[in-house]
Design a protein around this motif. Sequence first.
Motif, PDB file in Angstrom:
ATOM      1  N   ARG A  55      32.698  49.896  21.693  1.00 32.13           N
ATOM      2  CA  ARG A  55      31.557  50.415  22.454  1.00 32.13           C
ATOM      3  C   ARG A  55      31.553  49.866  23.868  1.00 32.13           C
ATOM      4  NH1 ARG A  55      26.603  50.409  18.085  1.00 32.13           N
ATOM      5  NH2 ARG A  55      27.293  52.294  17.013  1.00 32.13           N
ATOM      6  N   THR A  58      34.099  51.804  25.934  1.00 33.49           N
ATOM      7  CA  THR A  58      33.660  53.131  26.371  1.00 33.49           C
ATOM      8  C   THR A  58      32.531  53.046  27.391  1.00 33.49           C
ATOM      9  OG1 THR A  58      32.063  53.222  24.589  1.00 33.49           O
ATOM     10  CG2 THR A  58      34.190  54.218  24.172  1.00 33.49           C
ATOM     11  N   GLY A  59      32.044  51.841  27.671  1.00 31.48           N
ATOM     12  CA  GLY A  59      30.964  51.717  28.645  1.00 31.48           C
ATOM     13  C   GLY A  59      29.591  51.944  28.040  1.00 31.48           C
ATOM     14  N   LEU A  60      29.548  52.093  26.722  1.00 34.12           N
ATOM     15  CA  LEU A  60      28.278  52.354  26.050  1.00 34.12           C
ATOM     16  C   LEU A  60      27.421  51.096  26.023  1.00 34.12           C
ATOM     17  CD1 LEU A  60      27.189  54.853  24.642  1.00 34.12           C
ATOM     18  CD2 LEU A  60      28.001  53.922  22.507  1.00 34.12           C
ATOM     19  N   LEU A  61      28.070  49.955  25.781  1.00 30.40           N
ATOM     20  CA  LEU A  61      27.368  48.674  25.796  1.00 30.40           C
ATOM     21  C   LEU A  61      27.844  47.886  27.008  1.00 30.40           C
ATOM     22  CD1 LEU A  61      27.562  47.419  22.104  1.00 30.40           C
ATOM     23  CD2 LEU A  61      25.552  48.202  23.307  1.00 30.40           C
ATOM     24  N   LYS A  62      26.906  47.174  27.589  1.00 32.99           N
ATOM     25  CA  LYS A  62      27.294  46.307  28.702  1.00 32.99           C
ATOM     26  C   LYS A  62      27.663  44.935  28.140  1.00 32.99           C
ATOM     27  CE  LYS A  62      24.895  48.216  32.644  1.00 32.99           C
ATOM     28  NZ  LYS A  62      24.087  49.250  31.968  1.00 32.99           N
ATOM     29  N   LYS A  83      34.766  57.391  32.088  1.00 34.83           N
ATOM     30  CA  LYS A  83      34.373  58.267  30.983  1.00 34.83           C
ATOM     31  C   LYS A  83      35.171  59.569  31.001  1.00 34.83           C
ATOM     32  CE  LYS A  83      29.681  56.602  30.316  1.00 34.83           C
ATOM     33  NZ  LYS A  83      28.256  56.860  30.581  1.00 34.83           N
TER      34      LYS A  83
END
Lengths: 321, 234
Positions: A55, A58-62, A83
């Motif tokens: 995650r 993918t840049g979903l979580l920092k 992305k």
Amino acid sequence: MLNTAFKDKTMIQVEALTKHFGTFRAVNGISFNIARGEILGLLGPNGAGKTTTLRMLTGLLKPTSGTIRVADKSIADEALAIKRMMGYLPESAPLYHDLLVFDYLRYVAEIRGLRAEARLDRIRQLADICQIGDVMHKPIGVLSKGYRQRVGLAHAMMSDPQILILDEPTSGLDPNQIVEIRRIIRQIGREKTVVLSTHILPEAEATCDRILIIHQGTIVADGATDQIKRSAAGEHRIHLTLANADPGVVRARLEAIDGVAEAITETPINGTLPVVLVCRGEADLRGSVYREIRQTGWDLLEFYQETQTLETIFRKLTRED
Amino acid sequence: MPQAWFVFKKEVTAYFASPVAYIVISIFLLVTGWFFFSTFFIFNQADLRNFFAMLPLIFAFVVPAIAMRLFSEERNVGSLETLLTLPVTPLQVIVGKFAAAVAFVAAMLLPTLAYPASIGLIGRLDWGPVVGGYLGAILLGGAFAAVGLFASSLTRSQIIAFIVGTAICFGLTLIGRILFFLPETIVGVLAYLGADHHFQNIAKGVVDTRDLVYFASVTFVGLYATHLSLREKN
């Protein structure tokens, strides 16, 4: 591990990546590089931090701390550009239940910025690759898990991305589908970078060029499959079952063989004596053990060497201490 | 931002792909139709004042019901994860979803145009307040949709999203009607916050900047709070 010579081929660069959820450290300072065209398997028991790592990729979580660079771009600054290069299949393919498969894939094609003329062709192509042609006009909600997973894969591959990130891509599939998905992944992996997570060892062995074993948020092994096997092979075991043998004599004679660290005799069962030989080093001792036994009056009933499967290595590395 | 347009299109498709849309529209038409026509012939006046008078209260229930699924469902199913890894910004997603909710409100209001049309046939209807009323209804629907969108972004449960959204919209509607027992010094401030008051101004056919600013600011605050709530998640 990649050295600096391969630096120009590095696709993803992860450095000292850490993620805390409250006081829980899901990922604890991991660093690795992924080369272009490499299939990397993130392997670990449940809750090891695989999904959290993906995650963050993918840049979903920092990340709490640490950096991720994709194609030399920082994920913090150029999230959108990254992305665009990435296709992501989350665990258990969460998709809109109400939409028809075709409507959903068209939506993804639109958002991914495919040209209007190219969209239909690409959807047809993916329907072929992922074999979802016959469910195109069904709502996603009624599909079986295997079909949903394949729609998710089509979703991830829509824009033919440079990097494909797959979280447990074969979970919930039947054996035939698993073979098929592995074939697809291997095929994509020839040109593209693939990162996949799994807790199924044969899967990692069958599909990945390189394996990263994660346990409790840290990397415990990193390397090609056979390399990991070799590095963990410091000790192996030979199993014997003997009859007409005295445990004390067996221990004494077998421990005298060069390379045998210890001979463990277990309780005799119906006159047969199970023996485990703990061997040091990589040398194959089966020949010398057999020659030694031949000189005695023992009956040899069973004789085999424990194979170092990824499974045993994995258990060794991720044992709770 | 073509991405927002694609999100909008997908949301509208999703609305009408599920039976919820038709149920909400039917209930809305039934309730407004009943309340309006049950007293219409008693008053014997060719206007839509009664219809617009109760619209804010009905909207306070119906619009959060429309908006409740927009983010909650994505959170619940997990598709928010897929959505946010596509090359879209959260802003584009919010704008697309908001626009879809407003479009749905408009679609819901569309059949009620039969009221002014039929009243216009049997009596002399003043079209000014009707046009103002529908303009106000869209603005009000937009403001409530923004509030509902925010409520939806807070939770994975659509029920909770609906209750939170309704509570806020209900509060905004009623605040103007409970002022009589408050000290006069704060009445002026609170009166400005009441959605009903601003809506009825527009529904009289007088489009005042103050009312437009009010609806624009409620909408903006709602959407901005949604943006913050989405960002907070990671």
